[in-house]
Design an enzyme around this catalytic site. Sequence first.
Site, PDB file in Angstrom:
ATOM      1  N   SER A 127       0.856  -1.184   0.000  1.00  0.00           N
ATOM      2  CA  SER A 127       0.000   0.000   0.000  1.00  0.00           C
ATOM      3  C   SER A 127       0.888   1.227   0.000  1.00  0.00           C
ATOM      4  CB  SER A 127      -0.904  -0.004   1.230  1.00  0.00           C
ATOM      5  OG  SER A 127      -1.744   1.126   1.242  1.00  0.00           O
ATOM      6  N   ALA A 128       0.714   2.075  -1.016  1.00  0.00           N
ATOM      7  CA  ALA A 128       1.540   3.268  -1.145  1.00  0.00           C
ATOM      8  C   ALA A 128       0.666   4.511  -1.150  1.00  0.00           C
ATOM      9  CB  ALA A 128       2.390   3.187  -2.412  1.00  0.00           C
ATOM     10  N   SER A 129       1.269   5.640  -1.469  1.00  0.00           N
ATOM     11  CA  SER A 129       0.569   6.917  -1.341  1.00  0.00           C
ATOM     12  C   SER A 129      -0.519   7.095  -2.384  1.00  0.00           C
ATOM     13  CB  SER A 129       1.579   8.067  -1.459  1.00  0.00           C
ATOM     14  OG  SER A 129       2.299   7.951  -2.679  1.00  0.00           O
ATOM     15  N   ASP A 286      10.979   7.094 -10.340  1.00  0.00           N
ATOM     16  CA  ASP A 286      10.520   6.893  -8.959  1.00  0.00           C
ATOM     17  C   ASP A 286      11.211   5.665  -8.384  1.00  0.00           C
ATOM     18  OD1 ASP A 286       9.116   7.569  -6.715  1.00  0.00           O
ATOM     19  OD2 ASP A 286       7.235   6.645  -7.331  1.00  0.00           O
TER      20      ASP A 286
END
Length: 526
Positions: A127-129, A286
């Site tokens: 789970s990321a931003s 990224d």
Amino acid sequence: MSRIFRGAFIVWIVLRYGLDELVLTSFQKPWLALLARILSIGRNLEAPRGVRLREALERLGPIFVKFGQVLSTRRDLLPPDIADELARLQDRVPPFPSSVAVATIERAFRKPVDVIFESFDLVPVASASIAQVHFAVLKDRNGRLREVAVKVLRPGMLPAIEKDLGLMRMMAGWVQGLSADGKRLKPMEVVAEFDKYLHDELDLVREASSAAQLRRNMDGLNLVLIPEMFWDYCATEAIVMERMTGIPISQTERLRAAGVDFKQLARDGVTIFFTQVFRDGFFHADMHPGNIQVSVEPATFGRYISLDFGIVGTLTEFDKEYLAQNFTAFFRRDYKRVAELHIESGWVPASTRVDELEAAIRAVCEPYFDRPLKEISLGMVLMRLFQTSRRFQVEIQPQLVLLQKTLLNIEGLGRELDPELDLWNTAKPFLEKWMLDQIGPKAFIEQLKNEAPRYAKLLPELPRLLVDFLKHGNSDRGGDQRKLLEDLLVEHKRTNRLLHGLVYGGIGFGLGLLVMRLLFLSPFLF
């Protein structure tokens, strides 16, 4: 008003989590330490400072989480406790409910989840931003069962990002209007560039297409694996891709136990970066540790696995050539050429004295040559270059902001894998070969091939163009055909001389290139 409320909320979060204490207590002035104690009255600051910083960034939203992700790669600039905690932002941001993820998938693909997939894990694996990922099993067009990863966009992302970007625009306007340095740094253009990439990241179809492009570009390099996209199941809010199996690059103990060669891994990382930047002009922007794994499968052992392609950078041919010339001159310690390139490109005023700029660049860069990466901080180098740029009124180029960020990511990874890595000597042969390819016979022939369709179309049209010219010329000059033909004859002779010059010049150019190649290769041959 929304910007004012957002600004007030940011200040409230800073005070609530005691982030003001992190700043004020770092100064030696007694009155600042006293101010920090006064502001902390009535607040519960028992949690470690790293935890408070991470939680504050999570509360402030995706832009601040992105900021924390970048910081987490710079362990040379941060205390270990803060760096460890910020690393949790890379792939362990609190997930949103699985029911929301399922509803998003069904809305995007207009089918129930149990119809699309043979099986679907409700518990997210990461789970990321911007999004979170679930594993699933899909039956492809050929009827084969494929293990896949399903990336689902977080709900309500666009309004949250718009609020923060609005605040950033307002602050950038203040900086640009109140400071001469602010105008030079072009904060409004930098925010606009950041705005573009953030909105691109919210479109998962764009991410899927970027992954497909990188996969094609890297095919044959045998250094990096990029997941295949399942285009039947790619939409703005959700995409389905090949599931990749590897060890996160941050788990160094597991990698060492698996027998991965860290020194080779570090060199491969530099090769991948410079290949994407200078050969392709299309790079993964990224590259924090949460987006990189290492394969331990027998067939692909030791290769990088790249994930999350929401942010990619692009460079024009001019950008690539300019950067390559700068890097090459820098690696050769030709600081005069670096200074000349800055003036030629318009990055500094034309009135700048080359010798003064050359001396300033030498003073910044010379102390860092012939040192291993563990003794170099690109952050410090960039800070000193920034101070120099202020003196010489260098204009910041917004299109290179992502490249600067990615270079810092690469340095952070290299420092973790092989502190003895010589970043400069590893990259120098690649850049010199690239430059030779750019100006050598191969590039000349390639340019002729690219221009051939244009001339092939133009040549059959020449008789018609000549007739049109004679007709229009006759009417324009009152029927003076003799004068027109004389002019045409003069132009014909001039064209013949030009063609002869081009032929002889081409022969001379080819011979010159051959001599240059021999001179360039002579240090390696003898």
